[in-house]
Design an enzyme around this catalytic site. Structure first.
Site, PDB file in Angstrom:
ATOM      1  N   GLU A 207       0.816  -1.219   0.000  1.00 55.43           N
ATOM      2  CA  GLU A 207       0.000   0.000   0.000  1.00 55.43           C
ATOM      3  C   GLU A 207       0.845   1.262   0.000  1.00 55.43           C
ATOM      4  O   GLU A 207       0.340   2.363  -0.174  1.00 55.43           O
ATOM      5  CB  GLU A 207      -0.899   0.015   1.242  1.00 55.43           C
ATOM      6  N   GLU A 223       3.396   2.357   4.737  1.00 53.50           N
ATOM      7  CA  GLU A 223       2.209   1.664   4.207  1.00 53.50           C
ATOM      8  C   GLU A 223       1.203   2.684   3.684  1.00 53.50           C
ATOM      9  O   GLU A 223       0.045   2.364   3.451  1.00 53.50           O
ATOM     10  CB  GLU A 223       1.577   0.797   5.288  1.00 53.50           C
ATOM     11  N   ARG A 225       1.044   6.913   1.559  1.00 49.17           N
ATOM     12  CA  ARG A 225       1.641   7.647   0.430  1.00 49.17           C
ATOM     13  C   ARG A 225       2.592   8.750   0.884  1.00 49.17           C
ATOM     14  O   ARG A 225       2.202   9.631   1.658  1.00 49.17           O
ATOM     15  CB  ARG A 225       0.519   8.258  -0.413  1.00 49.17           C
ATOM     16  N   GLY A 240      -1.325   2.001   7.120  1.00 45.79           N
ATOM     17  CA  GLY A 240      -1.955   1.562   5.875  1.00 45.79           C
ATOM     18  C   GLY A 240      -2.908   2.592   5.288  1.00 45.79           C
ATOM     19  O   GLY A 240      -3.811   3.073   5.964  1.00 45.79           O
ATOM     20  N   LYS A 306      -5.786  27.123  14.435  1.00 45.13           N
ATOM     21  CA  LYS A 306      -5.759  26.427  13.142  1.00 45.13           C
ATOM     22  C   LYS A 306      -4.603  25.438  13.164  1.00 45.13           C
ATOM     23  O   LYS A 306      -3.537  25.721  13.734  1.00 45.13           O
ATOM     24  CB  LYS A 306      -5.593  27.430  12.014  1.00 45.13           C
ATOM     25  N   ARG A 320      -9.930  12.839  16.519  1.00 47.50           N
ATOM     26  CA  ARG A 320     -11.313  13.342  16.386  1.00 47.50           C
ATOM     27  C   ARG A 320     -12.076  12.811  17.588  1.00 47.50           C
ATOM     28  O   ARG A 320     -12.190  11.588  17.762  1.00 47.50           O
ATOM     29  CB  ARG A 320     -11.916  12.815  15.086  1.00 47.50           C
TER      30      ARG A 320
HETATM   31  C1  LIG Z   1      -5.328   7.891  18.377  1.00 47.07           C
HETATM   32  C2  LIG Z   1      -4.706   6.681  19.029  1.00 47.07           C
HETATM   33  C3  LIG Z   1      -3.190   6.732  18.874  1.00 47.07           C
HETATM   34  C4  LIG Z   1      -5.090   6.687  20.495  1.00 47.07           C
HETATM   35  O1  LIG Z   1      -4.484   5.633  21.077  1.00 47.07           O
HETATM   36  P1  LIG Z   1      -3.985   5.720  22.621  1.00 47.07           P
HETATM   37  O2  LIG Z   1      -3.200   6.977  22.814  1.00 47.07           O
HETATM   38  O3  LIG Z   1      -3.333   4.427  22.893  1.00 47.07           O
HETATM   39  O4  LIG Z   1      -5.270   5.922  23.405  1.00 47.07           O
HETATM   40  P2  LIG Z   1      -6.158   4.823  24.089  1.00 47.07           P
HETATM   41  O5  LIG Z   1      -6.793   3.997  23.049  1.00 47.07           O
HETATM   42  O6  LIG Z   1      -5.373   4.140  25.152  1.00 47.07           O
HETATM   43  O7  LIG Z   1      -7.210   5.740  24.793  1.00 47.07           O
HETATM   44  C5  LIG Z   1      -6.904   6.643  25.874  1.00 47.07           C
HETATM   45  C6  LIG Z   1      -8.171   7.299  26.320  1.00 47.07           C
HETATM   46  O8  LIG Z   1      -8.607   8.184  25.284  1.00 47.07           O
HETATM   47  C7  LIG Z   1      -9.887   7.786  24.817  1.00 47.07           C
HETATM   48  N1  LIG Z   1      -9.928   8.004  23.411  1.00 47.07           N
HETATM   49  C8  LIG Z   1      -9.113   7.446  22.447  1.00 47.07           C
HETATM   50  N2  LIG Z   1      -9.444   7.904  21.231  1.00 47.07           N
HETATM   51  C9  LIG Z   1     -10.482   8.760  21.442  1.00 47.07           C
HETATM   52  C10 LIG Z   1     -11.256   9.568  20.580  1.00 47.07           C
HETATM   53  N3  LIG Z   1     -11.051   9.587  19.258  1.00 47.07           N
HETATM   54  N4  LIG Z   1     -12.213  10.354  21.106  1.00 47.07           N
HETATM   55  C11 LIG Z   1     -12.447  10.358  22.422  1.00 47.07           C
HETATM   56  N5  LIG Z   1     -11.741   9.621  23.294  1.00 47.07           N
HETATM   57  C12 LIG Z   1     -10.774   8.839  22.803  1.00 47.07           C
HETATM   58  C13 LIG Z   1      -9.998   6.342  25.199  1.00 47.07           C
HETATM   59  O9  LIG Z   1     -11.340   5.922  25.262  1.00 47.07           O
HETATM   60  C14 LIG Z   1      -9.294   6.298  26.510  1.00 47.07           C
HETATM   61  O10 LIG Z   1     -10.159   6.822  27.480  1.00 47.07           O
HETATM   62  P3  LIG Z   1     -10.068   6.366  29.045  1.00 47.07           P
HETATM   63  O11 LIG Z   1      -8.828   6.989  29.559  1.00 47.07           O
HETATM   64  O12 LIG Z   1     -11.316   6.934  29.609  1.00 47.07           O
HETATM   65  O13 LIG Z   1     -10.015   4.883  29.056  1.00 47.07           O
HETATM   66  C15 LIG Z   1      -5.208   5.366  18.355  1.00 47.07           C
HETATM   67  O14 LIG Z   1      -6.610   5.315  18.488  1.00 47.07           O
HETATM   68  C16 LIG Z   1      -4.856   5.293  16.900  1.00 47.07           C
HETATM   69  O15 LIG Z   1      -5.544   5.824  16.025  1.00 47.07           O
HETATM   70  N6  LIG Z   1      -3.738   4.596  16.584  1.00 47.07           N
HETATM   71  C17 LIG Z   1      -3.287   4.424  15.209  1.00 47.07           C
HETATM   72  C18 LIG Z   1      -2.910   2.978  14.984  1.00 47.07           C
HETATM   73  C19 LIG Z   1      -2.653   2.717  13.521  1.00 47.07           C
HETATM   74  O16 LIG Z   1      -3.423   3.114  12.666  1.00 47.07           O
HETATM   75  N7  LIG Z   1      -1.507   2.067  13.217  1.00 47.07           N
HETATM   76  C20 LIG Z   1      -1.107   1.768  11.863  1.00 47.07           C
HETATM   77  C21 LIG Z   1      -1.637   0.426  11.450  1.00 47.07           C
HETATM   78  S1  LIG Z   1      -1.335   0.112   9.732  1.00 47.07           S
END
Ligand SMILES: CC(C)(COP(=O)(O)OP(=O)(O)OC[C@H]1O[C@@H](n2cnc3c(N)ncnc32)[C@H](O)[C@@H]1OP(=O)(O)O)[C@@H](O)C(=O)NCCC(=O)NCCS
Length: 346
Positions: A207, A223, A225, A240, A306, A320
């Site tokens: 990808e 994974e 662009r 990805g 911004k 978000r």
């Molecule tokens: C954004 C991201 C990094 C957050 O992960 P994190 O920092 O580990 O956060 P957690 O999942 O442990 O969540 C922490 C807290 O924030 C909250 N939270 C997480 N994302 C949220 C969101 N979008 N909106 C509101 N609350 C959110 C959780 O519910 C949790 O709440 P709690 O403390 O009450 O339990 C993760 O969701 C993400 O998008 N990772 C990308 C992974 C990926 O795409 N990898 C590549 C694969 S190819």
């Protein structure tokens, strides 16, 4: 070898290429492009001097075609170029004294090779107008063919019982047909164009995509662009299907860079430069003009800014809010660590 002080020069290379029926260049392969500068190594200086003398190079930017007779007299100082003596294809020497916009196909290809050989970083040289200089080419199992000459070549191949395979029709060939830099993996060759800078330790999955004049410092997992002009710092992971905004079309004029140890989540998008240790949530497209609510570590809301005002800042998580839909930016601790097994290139 003469010890005279050499005039400064930017780059040079001896290449072998393809022309169409009218004698216009389609592409050129430079096995050992050289970069100049103030203090070129004695080896490089010797090769440059030897070629310059043989071909009567008199300074400035010159593209000089080399005849079979000249190749036979290639001096030993140009030992990198000895295999050219047996060439049955057009051979050309490109001398660039200064880094101005490329004016010919051989000059443009030399500059693309400099990037993929990691001799010049993205934005490190003048590529103005390269699209106009490069011809569109059908890239086939029999090499580069002018698209206007393709139907005749296809018919000829069919009649001989060996069909021609056209892999793509584009101005840029795939990088790995020209350069395979050390310490990389590329799962689908067509997705990395010649002119990409692929740093050691980079993995480009199916990808993933890397355009010309863009690249990775390495190690990186790609994974998504890497659009033209984008630079990805060491240890960063593009998930990805994610997207980075280029500057070739669509109005964005700020080159996107990603610092070290960042994560662009799967299907996310990035329209601002990031500092180090930043994460963009999976599925979130962060455009420069988006309004972002700053959320403090204790969860309290702060200012709304911004996204472009946060450009280049380190240690940020963009997400978000799943409850109210607002775009949020939170401080994050630590950094994303790449999976060591996935980055083994042996
Ligand atoms: C954004 C991201 C990094 C957050 O992960 P994190 O920092 O580990 O956060 P957690 O999942 O442990 O969540 C922490 C807290 O924030 C909250 N939270 C997480 N994302 C949220 C969101 N979008 N909106 C509101 N609350 C959110 C959780 O519910 C949790 O709440 P709690 O403390 O009450 O339990 C993760 O969701 C993400 O998008 N990772 C990308 C992974 C990926 O795409 N990898 C590549 C694969 S190819």
């Amino acid at each position: 070898m003469s010890n005279k002080a050499m005039d400064p020069w930017f780059a040079f290379g001896l290449g072998v290429g393809s022309k169409n029926a009218q004698g216009a260049w389609l592409e050129v392969f430079f096995p050992a492009p050289q970069i100049g500068g103030d203090l070129p190594s004695s080896h490089v200086a010797a090769e440059h001097d030897a070629l310059a003398k043989l071909l009567g190079y008199s300074g400035g930017n010159q593209v000089i075609e080399v005849t079979a007779e000249q190749l036979k007299t290639l001096p030993l100082a140009a030992k990198t170029y000895q295999p050219f003596v047996d060439s049955s294809r057009p051979v050309v020497a490109v001398f660039l004294a200064s880094d101005v916009a490329p004016e010919s196909v051989p000059e443009a290809y030399l500059k693309l090779h400099l990037l993929s050989h990691r001799l010049v970083q993205p934005h490190g040289q003048n590529l103005t107008g390269i699209f106009k200089v490069l011809p569109n080419v059908a890239w086939t199992n029999l090499g580069a063919i002018d698209p206007a000459e393709l139907p005749a070549a296809q018919l000829k191949a069919r009649l001989s019982g060996a069909p021609l395979t056209v892999r793509m029709v584009d101005k840029f060939p795939q990088m790995i047909d020209y350069v395979v830099p050390s310490g990389i993996r590329i799962a689908d060759g067509a997705r990395v164009r010649l002119g990409a800078y692929v740093g050691s330790g980079t993995t480009v999955m199916q990808e993933g995509f890397i355009n010309f004049n863009a690249g990775t410092e390495g190690p990186n997992m790609i994974e998504g662009r890497v659009s033209s002009s984008v630079w990805v710092g060491a240890g960063s992971d593009l998930g990805g299907g994610c997207s980075t905004m280029g500057i070739l079309s669509g109005g964005n004029s700020t080159p996107i860079s990603i610092g070290k140890n960042c994560l662009l989540g799967a299907n996310s998008g990035l329209g601002i430069p990031l500092g180090d240790d930043c994460t963009v949530e999976s599925g979130l497209y962060l455009t420069a003009a988006s309004k972002v609510r700053l959320v403090a570590r204790d969860g309290s809301d702060g200012r709304t800014v911004k996204a472009r005002e946060l450009a280049g800042r380190s240690g940020l998580l963009f997400r978000r809010n799943s409850l109210n839909g607002a775009l949020e930016c939170l401080p994050i601790k630590g950094s994303i660590e790449l999976n060591a097994d996935l980055h083994d290139h042996n």
